[in-house]
Design a protein around this motif. Sequence first.
Motif, PDB file in Angstrom:
ATOM      1  N   UNK A  71      27.092  32.161  63.156  1.00 44.41           N
ATOM      2  CA  UNK A  71      26.966  32.832  64.323  1.00 44.41           C
ATOM      3  C   UNK A  71      28.535  33.188  64.827  1.00 44.41           C
ATOM      4  N   UNK A  72      28.970  34.338  65.573  1.00 46.56           N
ATOM      5  CA  UNK A  72      30.031  34.614  66.198  1.00 46.56           C
ATOM      6  C   UNK A  72      30.351  33.469  67.201  1.00 46.56           C
ATOM      7  N   UNK A  73      31.594  33.039  67.400  1.00 43.94           N
ATOM      8  CA  UNK A  73      32.143  32.241  68.173  1.00 43.94           C
ATOM      9  C   UNK A  73      31.996  32.591  69.784  1.00 43.94           C
ATOM     10  N   UNK A  74      31.810  33.698  70.074  1.00 44.07           N
ATOM     11  CA  UNK A  74      31.640  34.330  71.413  1.00 44.07           C
ATOM     12  C   UNK A  74      30.754  35.532  71.112  1.00 44.07           C
ATOM     13  N   UNK A  75      29.825  35.307  72.222  1.00 42.81           N
ATOM     14  CA  UNK A  75      28.851  36.751  72.257  1.00 42.81           C
ATOM     15  C   UNK A  75      29.409  37.908  72.996  1.00 42.81           C
ATOM     16  N   UNK A  76      28.554  38.866  73.046  1.00 41.84           N
ATOM     17  CA  UNK A  76      28.972  40.181  73.664  1.00 41.84           C
ATOM     18  C   UNK A  76      29.111  39.978  75.261  1.00 41.84           C
ATOM     19  N   UNK A  77      30.030  40.496  75.831  1.00 49.00           N
ATOM     20  CA  UNK A  77      29.980  40.275  77.408  1.00 49.00           C
ATOM     21  C   UNK A  77      30.691  39.010  77.835  1.00 49.00           C
ATOM     22  N   UNK A  78      31.082  37.957  77.008  1.00 51.56           N
ATOM     23  CA  UNK A  78      31.898  36.998  77.476  1.00 51.56           C
ATOM     24  C   UNK A  78      33.217  37.304  77.748  1.00 51.56           C
ATOM     25  N   UNK A  79      33.632  36.558  78.680  1.00 53.89           N
ATOM     26  CA  UNK A  79      35.036  36.671  79.192  1.00 53.89           C
ATOM     27  C   UNK A  79      35.815  35.653  78.482  1.00 53.89           C
ATOM     28  N   UNK A  80      37.063  36.392  77.940  1.00 50.85           N
ATOM     29  CA  UNK A  80      37.852  35.626  77.148  1.00 50.85           C
ATOM     30  C   UNK A  80      39.385  35.918  77.529  1.00 50.85           C
ATOM     31  N   UNK A  81      40.312  35.128  76.878  1.00 49.78           N
ATOM     32  CA  UNK A  81      41.774  35.299  77.020  1.00 49.78           C
ATOM     33  C   UNK A  81      42.268  35.157  75.635  1.00 49.78           C
ATOM     34  N   UNK A  82      43.213  36.131  75.406  1.00 50.42           N
ATOM     35  CA  UNK A  82      43.771  36.116  74.232  1.00 50.42           C
ATOM     36  C   UNK A  82      44.906  35.204  74.186  1.00 50.42           C
ATOM     37  N   UNK A  83      45.240  34.589  72.960  1.00 52.71           N
ATOM     38  CA  UNK A  83      46.231  33.358  72.997  1.00 52.71           C
ATOM     39  C   UNK A  83      47.621  33.658  72.421  1.00 52.71           C
ATOM     40  N   UNK A  84      47.545  35.047  72.010  1.00 55.46           N
ATOM     41  CA  UNK A  84      49.170  35.786  71.780  1.00 55.46           C
ATOM     42  C   UNK A  84      49.063  37.171  71.752  1.00 55.46           C
ATOM     43  N   UNK A  85      50.175  37.680  72.065  1.00 55.18           N
ATOM     44  CA  UNK A  85      50.439  39.080  72.283  1.00 55.18           C
ATOM     45  C   UNK A  85      49.557  39.958  71.248  1.00 55.18           C
ATOM     46  N   UNK A  86      48.716  41.102  71.665  1.00 56.64           N
ATOM     47  CA  UNK A  86      48.084  41.787  70.984  1.00 56.64           C
ATOM     48  C   UNK A  86      48.288  43.310  71.215  1.00 56.64           C
ATOM     49  N   UNK A  87      47.889  44.165  70.236  1.00 59.45           N
ATOM     50  CA  UNK A  87      48.427  45.604  70.724  1.00 59.45           C
ATOM     51  C   UNK A  87      47.090  46.418  70.902  1.00 59.45           C
ATOM     52  N   UNK A  88      46.888  46.850  71.863  1.00 58.16           N
ATOM     53  CA  UNK A  88      45.776  47.663  72.435  1.00 58.16           C
ATOM     54  C   UNK A  88      45.531  48.990  71.444  1.00 58.16           C
ATOM     55  N   UNK A  89      44.377  49.716  71.379  1.00 57.63           N
ATOM     56  CA  UNK A  89      44.085  50.637  70.503  1.00 57.63           C
ATOM     57  C   UNK A  89      45.252  51.991  70.855  1.00 57.63           C
ATOM     58  N   UNK A  90      45.681  51.897  72.112  1.00 58.98           N
ATOM     59  CA  UNK A  90      46.771  52.946  72.434  1.00 58.98           C
ATOM     60  C   UNK A  90      48.139  52.615  72.436  1.00 58.98           C
ATOM     61  N   UNK A  91      48.444  51.462  71.681  1.00 63.43           N
ATOM     62  CA  UNK A  91      49.753  50.981  71.414  1.00 63.43           C
ATOM     63  C   UNK A  91      50.397  50.077  72.439  1.00 63.43           C
ATOM     64  N   UNK A  92      49.840  49.980  73.512  1.00 61.76           N
ATOM     65  CA  UNK A  92      50.401  49.070  74.535  1.00 61.76           C
ATOM     66  C   UNK A  92      50.127  47.674  74.016  1.00 61.76           C
ATOM     67  N   UNK A  93      51.112  46.942  74.495  1.00 65.01           N
ATOM     68  CA  UNK A  93      51.093  45.565  74.282  1.00 65.01           C
ATOM     69  C   UNK A  93      50.164  44.713  75.333  1.00 65.01           C
TER      70      UNK A  93
END
Length: 79
Positions: free
Chosen positions: A16-38
Amino acid sequence: MSFDTLYQSRDPVTPRPAFAELSVIAVLRDVQADDGVTVPAGTEGTIVGIWAGGEAHEVEFDEPVVGNATVRAEALRAA
């Protein structure tokens, strides 16, 4: 039917996935959005899609960056 035969014929357990859809999460490191913004580490977002059985998640952010990003599960924590 013996217990051994029954055990061998059972369906494999689907992880089972660790998180379900519509779960509120926080990212642990910088990630790049689909449009290229960090998206900076610590930014909170909402899971809107689950890919590859929970290996990655589509996350929607609205502050401080607006956009979506596909993020591996190990880069997420519950908010």
